[in-house]
Design a protein around this motif. Sequence first.
Motif, PDB file in Angstrom:
ATOM      1  N   LEU A  18       0.835  -1.202   0.000  1.00  0.00           N
ATOM      2  CA  LEU A  18       0.000   0.000   0.000  1.00  0.00           C
ATOM      3  C   LEU A  18       0.869   1.251   0.000  1.00  0.00           C
ATOM      4  O   LEU A  18       0.648   2.182  -0.783  1.00  0.00           O
ATOM      5  CB  LEU A  18      -0.932  -0.008   1.213  1.00  0.00           C
ATOM      6  N   ASP A  19       1.887   1.282   0.867  1.00  0.00           N
ATOM      7  CA  ASP A  19       2.752   2.453   0.960  1.00  0.00           C
ATOM      8  C   ASP A  19       3.456   2.735  -0.363  1.00  0.00           C
ATOM      9  O   ASP A  19       3.532   3.891  -0.807  1.00  0.00           O
ATOM     10  CB  ASP A  19       3.804   2.250   2.059  1.00  0.00           C
ATOM     11  N   GLU A  20       3.982   1.679  -1.012  1.00  0.00           N
ATOM     12  CA  GLU A  20       4.720   1.891  -2.250  1.00  0.00           C
ATOM     13  C   GLU A  20       3.797   2.269  -3.404  1.00  0.00           C
ATOM     14  O   GLU A  20       4.150   3.109  -4.239  1.00  0.00           O
ATOM     15  CB  GLU A  20       5.537   0.642  -2.606  1.00  0.00           C
ATOM     16  N   MET A  21       2.610   1.664  -3.460  1.00  0.00           N
ATOM     17  CA  MET A  21       1.679   1.987  -4.540  1.00  0.00           C
ATOM     18  C   MET A  21       1.144   3.405  -4.400  1.00  0.00           C
ATOM     19  O   MET A  21       0.871   4.072  -5.412  1.00  0.00           O
ATOM     20  CB  MET A  21       0.535   0.977  -4.567  1.00  0.00           C
TER      21      MET A  21
ATOM     22  N   LYS B 101       1.498   5.070 -11.053  1.00  0.00           N
ATOM     23  CA  LYS B 101       0.996   4.003 -11.920  1.00  0.00           C
ATOM     24  C   LYS B 101      -0.248   3.315 -11.361  1.00  0.00           C
ATOM     25  O   LYS B 101      -0.936   2.594 -12.086  1.00  0.00           O
ATOM     26  CB  LYS B 101       2.090   2.947 -12.142  1.00  0.00           C
ATOM     27  N   TRP B 102      -0.550   3.517 -10.062  1.00  0.00           N
ATOM     28  CA  TRP B 102      -1.600   2.730  -9.415  1.00  0.00           C
ATOM     29  C   TRP B 102      -2.779   3.566  -8.942  1.00  0.00           C
ATOM     30  O   TRP B 102      -2.607   4.642  -8.379  1.00  0.00           O
ATOM     31  CB  TRP B 102      -1.021   1.985  -8.210  1.00  0.00           C
ATOM     32  N   ASN B 103      -3.973   3.033  -9.173  1.00  0.00           N
ATOM     33  CA  ASN B 103      -5.210   3.567  -8.606  1.00  0.00           C
ATOM     34  C   ASN B 103      -5.719   2.502  -7.632  1.00  0.00           C
ATOM     35  O   ASN B 103      -6.213   1.449  -8.054  1.00  0.00           O
ATOM     36  CB  ASN B 103      -6.235   3.825  -9.715  1.00  0.00           C
ATOM     37  N   ILE B 104      -5.538   2.734  -6.342  1.00  0.00           N
ATOM     38  CA  ILE B 104      -5.930   1.751  -5.332  1.00  0.00           C
ATOM     39  C   ILE B 104      -7.442   1.865  -5.123  1.00  0.00           C
ATOM     40  O   ILE B 104      -7.926   2.698  -4.350  1.00  0.00           O
ATOM     41  CB  ILE B 104      -5.158   1.968  -4.018  1.00  0.00           C
TER      42      ILE B 104
ATOM     43  N   PRO C 277      -5.833   6.067   0.108  1.00  0.00           N
ATOM     44  CA  PRO C 277      -5.986   7.303  -0.662  1.00  0.00           C
ATOM     45  C   PRO C 277      -7.465   7.674  -0.789  1.00  0.00           C
ATOM     46  O   PRO C 277      -8.348   6.832  -0.619  1.00  0.00           O
ATOM     47  CB  PRO C 277      -5.406   6.930  -2.035  1.00  0.00           C
ATOM     48  N   GLU C 278      -7.708   8.902  -1.122  1.00  0.00           N
ATOM     49  CA  GLU C 278      -9.089   9.368  -1.308  1.00  0.00           C
ATOM     50  C   GLU C 278      -9.751   8.574  -2.436  1.00  0.00           C
ATOM     51  O   GLU C 278      -9.170   8.364  -3.490  1.00  0.00           O
ATOM     52  CB  GLU C 278      -9.101  10.861  -1.645  1.00  0.00           C
ATOM     53  N   GLY C 279     -10.957   8.115  -2.179  1.00  0.00           N
ATOM     54  CA  GLY C 279     -11.712   7.381  -3.185  1.00  0.00           C
ATOM     55  C   GLY C 279     -11.587   5.873  -3.087  1.00  0.00           C
ATOM     56  O   GLY C 279     -12.324   5.147  -3.762  1.00  0.00           O
ATOM     57  N   THR C 280     -10.677   5.378  -2.253  1.00  0.00           N
ATOM     58  CA  THR C 280     -10.517   3.933  -2.076  1.00  0.00           C
ATOM     59  C   THR C 280     -11.669   3.376  -1.242  1.00  0.00           C
ATOM     60  O   THR C 280     -12.015   3.941  -0.197  1.00  0.00           O
ATOM     61  CB  THR C 280      -9.184   3.605  -1.374  1.00  0.00           C
TER      62      THR C 280
END
Length: 360
Positions: free
Chosen positions: A21-24, A29-32, A51-54
């Motif tokens: 999670l921290d690296e993404m 490149k990532w949308n969590i 992150p916001e929206g997860t």
Amino acid sequence: MKDSQIKIGIIGLGRMGRFYLDEMKKSEKWNIAYICDVNPEVRKEAEGLAPEGTRIVADEQVIFEDESVQAVGLFTLADQRLSQIEKAVRYDKHVIAEKPIADSIEREWQAVKLVENSSIIATVNLYLRNAWYHHVLKQFVESGEIGELAIIRICHMTPGLAPGEGHEYEGPAFHDCGMHYVDIARWYAGCEYETWHAQGMRMWSYKDPWWLQCHGTFQNGIVFDITQGFVYGQLAKDQTHNSYTDLIGTKGIARMTHDFKTAVVELHGVTRTERIERPYGGKNIDVLCDLFARRILEGKLSPDLPPMRDSAIASGYAWKFLQDATMHALPAIGDNATLEEIRQRRRTMTNGYGLLKHFK
């Protein structure tokens, strides 16, 4: 920006899940899209980490059935991974997973066959494959500077995880952690193991060996020895560790040590001598996530992206070495009272090796 990102669902937010999670979160490149965990306390904590929206969910099925999700991160215990890999194949999701990829070697090979017979991209965290120092060492060996590679010596001993701290499905220390060293030795040798002899130690009289040393040969004649154990001074006032890779050739040597902060590579070849110091890099999750993302976005095969087949092979040999140890004298030294003292100390430690997350 999110339209150009890879939409991923993280399943399992334990110690390793948080690393991903921290690296993404740091990468563009990532949308969590989702974080899933069955523990309500973890889900509550995830609200402050995501992150916001997860979306924070308890049911992984929500992630698999969302057609917009392109990939899943499988960071739960090993007994759940085969069923999750089956779902990933069924719902066409790319997979990045922790090792081992299942809770038995038979189930690991089922997972390998599933992904190899599908169109998904699947990788596993064999983190030493992504370490800068191993790539420097291997390039030096391949340059011919040490002559022919003859002997591979690997040691990794730390206080680490004590028995009973999460190894139930990953196996004893030499399987859970040691399979990384089984894998990297095979990576250096470039072929399969042929012979082996293992000696274990049942520290604190625990049922499984928590220290193991195995030596033997590869099919090409290269000799190896691997030593691994979470037995290295758990109750010492100031904890330390012993970790190295030593590659011995017919003409020269190449070696590495680290202190978990800085890695030191020493190269002693026929035409040059070099010492390199760089940041250790931890578990190199950032490198693995970047390779995985590039593979998805570009659709190009990356030889540095570890396949699940290699994880199953390393896991299988680690189990074989453990089994071989049980065929010989398996001493038991220490007692349960000392082990309980170690566990109690680790419950209250804030700075140490392999500390677990404890919820209030």
